[in-house]
Design a protein around this motif. Structure first.
Motif, PDB file in Angstrom:
ATOM      1  N   ALA A  52       0.872  -1.197   0.095  1.00 37.30           N
ATOM      2  CA  ALA A  52       0.186  -0.143  -0.140  1.00 37.30           C
ATOM      3  C   ALA A  52       0.868   1.167   0.086  1.00 37.30           C
ATOM      4  O   ALA A  52       0.535   2.290  -0.634  1.00 37.30           O
ATOM      5  CB  ALA A  52      -0.967  -0.072   1.250  1.00 37.30           C
ATOM      6  N   ASN A  53       2.170   1.300   0.625  1.00 36.73           N
ATOM      7  CA  ASN A  53       2.904   2.529   0.625  1.00 36.73           C
ATOM      8  C   ASN A  53       3.466   2.579  -0.836  1.00 36.73           C
ATOM      9  O   ASN A  53       3.825   3.703  -1.061  1.00 36.73           O
ATOM     10  CB  ASN A  53       4.004   2.190   1.658  1.00 36.73           C
ATOM     11  N   ARG A  54       3.617   1.669  -1.526  1.00 37.73           N
ATOM     12  CA  ARG A  54       4.193   1.776  -2.909  1.00 37.73           C
ATOM     13  C   ARG A  54       3.096   2.674  -3.559  1.00 37.73           C
ATOM     14  O   ARG A  54       3.291   3.386  -4.604  1.00 37.73           O
ATOM     15  CB  ARG A  54       4.546   0.542  -3.494  1.00 37.73           C
ATOM     16  N   LEU A  55       1.726   2.274  -3.403  1.00 36.50           N
ATOM     17  CA  LEU A  55       0.538   2.725  -4.046  1.00 36.50           C
ATOM     18  C   LEU A  55       0.703   4.278  -3.746  1.00 36.50           C
ATOM     19  O   LEU A  55       0.216   5.200  -4.366  1.00 36.50           O
ATOM     20  CB  LEU A  55      -0.579   1.994  -4.038  1.00 36.50           C
ATOM     21  N   LEU A  56       0.735   4.521  -2.421  1.00 33.43           N
ATOM     22  CA  LEU A  56       0.680   5.818  -1.787  1.00 33.43           C
ATOM     23  C   LEU A  56       2.024   6.833  -2.407  1.00 33.43           C
ATOM     24  O   LEU A  56       1.651   7.941  -2.671  1.00 33.43           O
ATOM     25  CB  LEU A  56       0.882   5.760  -0.320  1.00 33.43           C
ATOM     26  N   ASP A  57       2.810   6.349  -2.405  1.00 31.25           N
ATOM     27  CA  ASP A  57       4.084   6.880  -3.067  1.00 31.25           C
ATOM     28  C   ASP A  57       3.712   7.255  -4.453  1.00 31.25           C
ATOM     29  O   ASP A  57       4.056   8.521  -4.831  1.00 31.25           O
ATOM     30  CB  ASP A  57       5.465   6.172  -2.998  1.00 31.25           C
ATOM     31  N   ALA A  58       3.264   6.549  -5.272  1.00 34.26           N
ATOM     32  CA  ALA A  58       2.764   6.685  -6.519  1.00 34.26           C
ATOM     33  C   ALA A  58       1.706   7.773  -6.771  1.00 34.26           C
ATOM     34  O   ALA A  58       1.628   8.477  -7.582  1.00 34.26           O
ATOM     35  CB  ALA A  58       2.735   5.391  -7.018  1.00 34.26           C
ATOM     36  N   ALA A  59       0.785   7.391  -5.861  1.00 32.66           N
ATOM     37  CA  ALA A  59      -0.375   8.283  -6.153  1.00 32.66           C
ATOM     38  C   ALA A  59       0.031   9.900  -5.576  1.00 32.66           C
ATOM     39  O   ALA A  59      -0.238  10.932  -6.250  1.00 32.66           O
ATOM     40  CB  ALA A  59      -1.511   7.844  -4.844  1.00 32.66           C
ATOM     41  N   HIS A  60       1.012  10.061  -4.736  1.00 29.10           N
ATOM     42  CA  HIS A  60       1.321  11.183  -4.303  1.00 29.10           C
ATOM     43  C   HIS A  60       2.174  11.981  -5.181  1.00 29.10           C
ATOM     44  O   HIS A  60       1.946  13.019  -5.667  1.00 29.10           O
ATOM     45  CB  HIS A  60       2.372  11.205  -2.876  1.00 29.10           C
ATOM     46  N   ALA A  61       2.903  11.161  -6.048  1.00 28.75           N
ATOM     47  CA  ALA A  61       3.861  11.523  -7.008  1.00 28.75           C
ATOM     48  C   ALA A  61       2.752  12.029  -8.202  1.00 28.75           C
ATOM     49  O   ALA A  61       3.388  12.964  -9.041  1.00 28.75           O
ATOM     50  CB  ALA A  61       4.911  10.563  -7.258  1.00 28.75           C
ATOM     51  N   ALA A  62       1.926  11.308  -8.499  1.00 28.17           N
ATOM     52  CA  ALA A  62       0.826  11.647  -9.565  1.00 28.17           C
ATOM     53  C   ALA A  62      -0.064  12.801  -9.305  1.00 28.17           C
ATOM     54  O   ALA A  62      -0.643  13.259 -10.074  1.00 28.17           O
ATOM     55  CB  ALA A  62       0.221  10.284 -10.023  1.00 28.17           C
ATOM     56  N   GLY A  63      -0.234  12.969  -7.801  1.00 23.66           N
ATOM     57  CA  GLY A  63      -0.912  14.347  -7.546  1.00 23.66           C
ATOM     58  C   GLY A  63      -2.287  13.878  -7.652  1.00 23.66           C
ATOM     59  O   GLY A  63      -3.492  14.529  -8.013  1.00 23.66           O
ATOM     60  N   ILE A  64      -2.854  12.465  -7.605  1.00 29.95           N
ATOM     61  CA  ILE A  64      -4.315  12.077  -7.538  1.00 29.95           C
ATOM     62  C   ILE A  64      -4.673  12.127  -6.304  1.00 29.95           C
ATOM     63  O   ILE A  64      -4.049  12.119  -5.193  1.00 29.95           O
ATOM     64  CB  ILE A  64      -4.368  10.828  -8.033  1.00 29.95           C
ATOM     65  N   PRO A  65      -6.207  12.280  -5.963  1.00 25.93           N
ATOM     66  CA  PRO A  65      -6.904  12.185  -4.804  1.00 25.93           C
ATOM     67  C   PRO A  65      -6.589  10.644  -4.219  1.00 25.93           C
ATOM     68  O   PRO A  65      -6.574   9.793  -4.659  1.00 25.93           O
ATOM     69  CB  PRO A  65      -8.363  12.107  -5.135  1.00 25.93           C
ATOM     70  N   VAL A  66      -6.267  10.874  -2.681  1.00 27.77           N
ATOM     71  CA  VAL A  66      -5.948   9.916  -1.966  1.00 27.77           C
ATOM     72  C   VAL A  66      -7.147   9.675  -0.760  1.00 27.77           C
ATOM     73  O   VAL A  66      -7.229  10.715  -0.014  1.00 27.77           O
ATOM     74  CB  VAL A  66      -4.583   9.842  -1.177  1.00 27.77           C
ATOM     75  N   HIS A  67      -7.807   8.675  -0.542  1.00 28.90           N
ATOM     76  CA  HIS A  67      -8.680   8.525   0.674  1.00 28.90           C
ATOM     77  C   HIS A  67      -8.336   7.511   1.258  1.00 28.90           C
ATOM     78  O   HIS A  67      -8.060   6.416   0.841  1.00 28.90           O
ATOM     79  CB  HIS A  67     -10.158   8.381   0.134  1.00 28.90           C
ATOM     80  N   LEU A  68      -8.333   7.389   2.805  1.00 26.74           N
ATOM     81  CA  LEU A  68      -7.924   6.299   3.805  1.00 26.74           C
ATOM     82  C   LEU A  68      -9.226   6.295   4.614  1.00 26.74           C
ATOM     83  O   LEU A  68      -9.771   7.263   5.198  1.00 26.74           O
ATOM     84  CB  LEU A  68      -6.660   6.610   4.563  1.00 26.74           C
TER      85      LEU A  68
END
Length: 211
Positions: A52-68
Motif C-alpha cells: 500500500a505504501n508503494r501505491l501511496l508513494d505513486a499516488a502522491h507523485a501523480a497528484g491524484i486524490p487519496v482517501h483512507l
C-alpha cells in the motif's frame, strides 16, 4: 479451481475494464485495530502495508486524490446496527481512540483525506461517490483490508456507482487466506480488475507523465 474459473471466463465473465484517465486511491481500514495481530479484529497486515505504501508513494507523485478509511463510532451500541451482533470487536472502534487511527507505518501526506464510516462499504452512508465525482475521478484503485469484507463491499459499490474499479492484489489482506483468495477471484470476475501493484504503479507513473 483453475479449470472452473476458465469455464466461467469462457461464458463472458472477467472481461477487462481497464483504468481510465483520472484515478483516485482508496486505502481501506488499515487502522491499528485491524493491523495489530493481537487485536480482536486484527491480523498481520505488514506485507499489504508495504505494498500500500508503494501505491501511496505513486499516488502522491501523480497528484491524484487519496482517501483512507476508518470504521469509527461515537457509540457502537447505537450506531453499528445489527452488524454488532455479528462482530463484538466493533465495540472497540470509538472515535478518538488509538484503534481507529491509521497505521503509523503508512506513508501518508497532508493532502490525504480520512473517510469515517460505520459499515463495510466506504460508500455506504458517506459522501465518497460525490467527492470522487467532484474531483472528476473515473477510476478507483482499492487497497487495504479485509479483502472479503470492506474491500469487497467497496469494490462492489464502486462498480455500482460507475467507477472503473481496480483492486491491488498484493496490497489487500484478510484474516483468512482462503477468503482472501476467493474474494479476489470474485471481484476480478464480476466487479473490477484485480491487478498487480507493479502494474498499478506503472499506470500511475503514466498518469503523472501526462499531467
Amino acid at each position: 479451481m483453475a479449470s472452473e474459473i476458465a469455464k466461467v471466463r469462457e461464458r463472458g465473465f472477467g472481461r477487462r475494464v481497464g483504468p481510465g484517465r483520472r484515478p483516485a486511491l482508496l486505502v481501506v481500514d488499515l487502522t491499528r485495530a485491524f493491523t495489530a495481530p493481537e487485536a480482536s479484529l486484527g491480523a498481520d497486515m505488514a506485507p499489504a502495508i508495504d505494498e500500500a505504501n508503494r501505491l501511496l508513494d505513486a499516488a502522491h507523485a501523480a497528484g491524484i486524490p487519496v482517501h483512507l478509511s476508518a470504521i469509527a463510532y461515537d457509540d457502537p451500541r447505537t450506531q453499528s446496527g445489527i452488524w454488532r451482533a455479528k462482530i463484538t470487536g466493533l465495540d472497540a472502534l470509538i472515535l478518538g481512540s488509538e484503534g481507529v487511527e491509521q497505521d503509523p507505518r503508512l506513508r501518508r501526506a497532508p493532502s490525504d483525506r480520512i473517510l469515517v464510516k460505520r459499515f463495510a462499504s466506504c460508500f455506504f452512508g458517506t459522501a465518497l461517490a460525490e467527492d470522487l465525482r467532484a474531483d472528476g475521478v473515473d477510476t478507483l484503485i482499492i487497497a487495504g483490508c479485509t479483502t472479503s469484507g470492506c474491500v469487497r463491499a467497496s469494490a462492489v459499490d464502486a462498480c455500482s456507482y460507475g467507477f472503473r474499479t481496480i483492486v491491488a492484489r498484493e496490497a489487500t489482506a484478510d484474516r483468512l487466506l482462503d477468503a482472501h483468495a476467493q474474494s479476489l477471484i470474485d471481484i476480478d470476475l464480476k466487479y473490477g480488475d484485480v491487478m498487480p501493484v507493479d502494474d498499478i504503479v506503472g499506470y500511475l507513473g503514466a498518469v503523472q507523465a501526462v499531467a
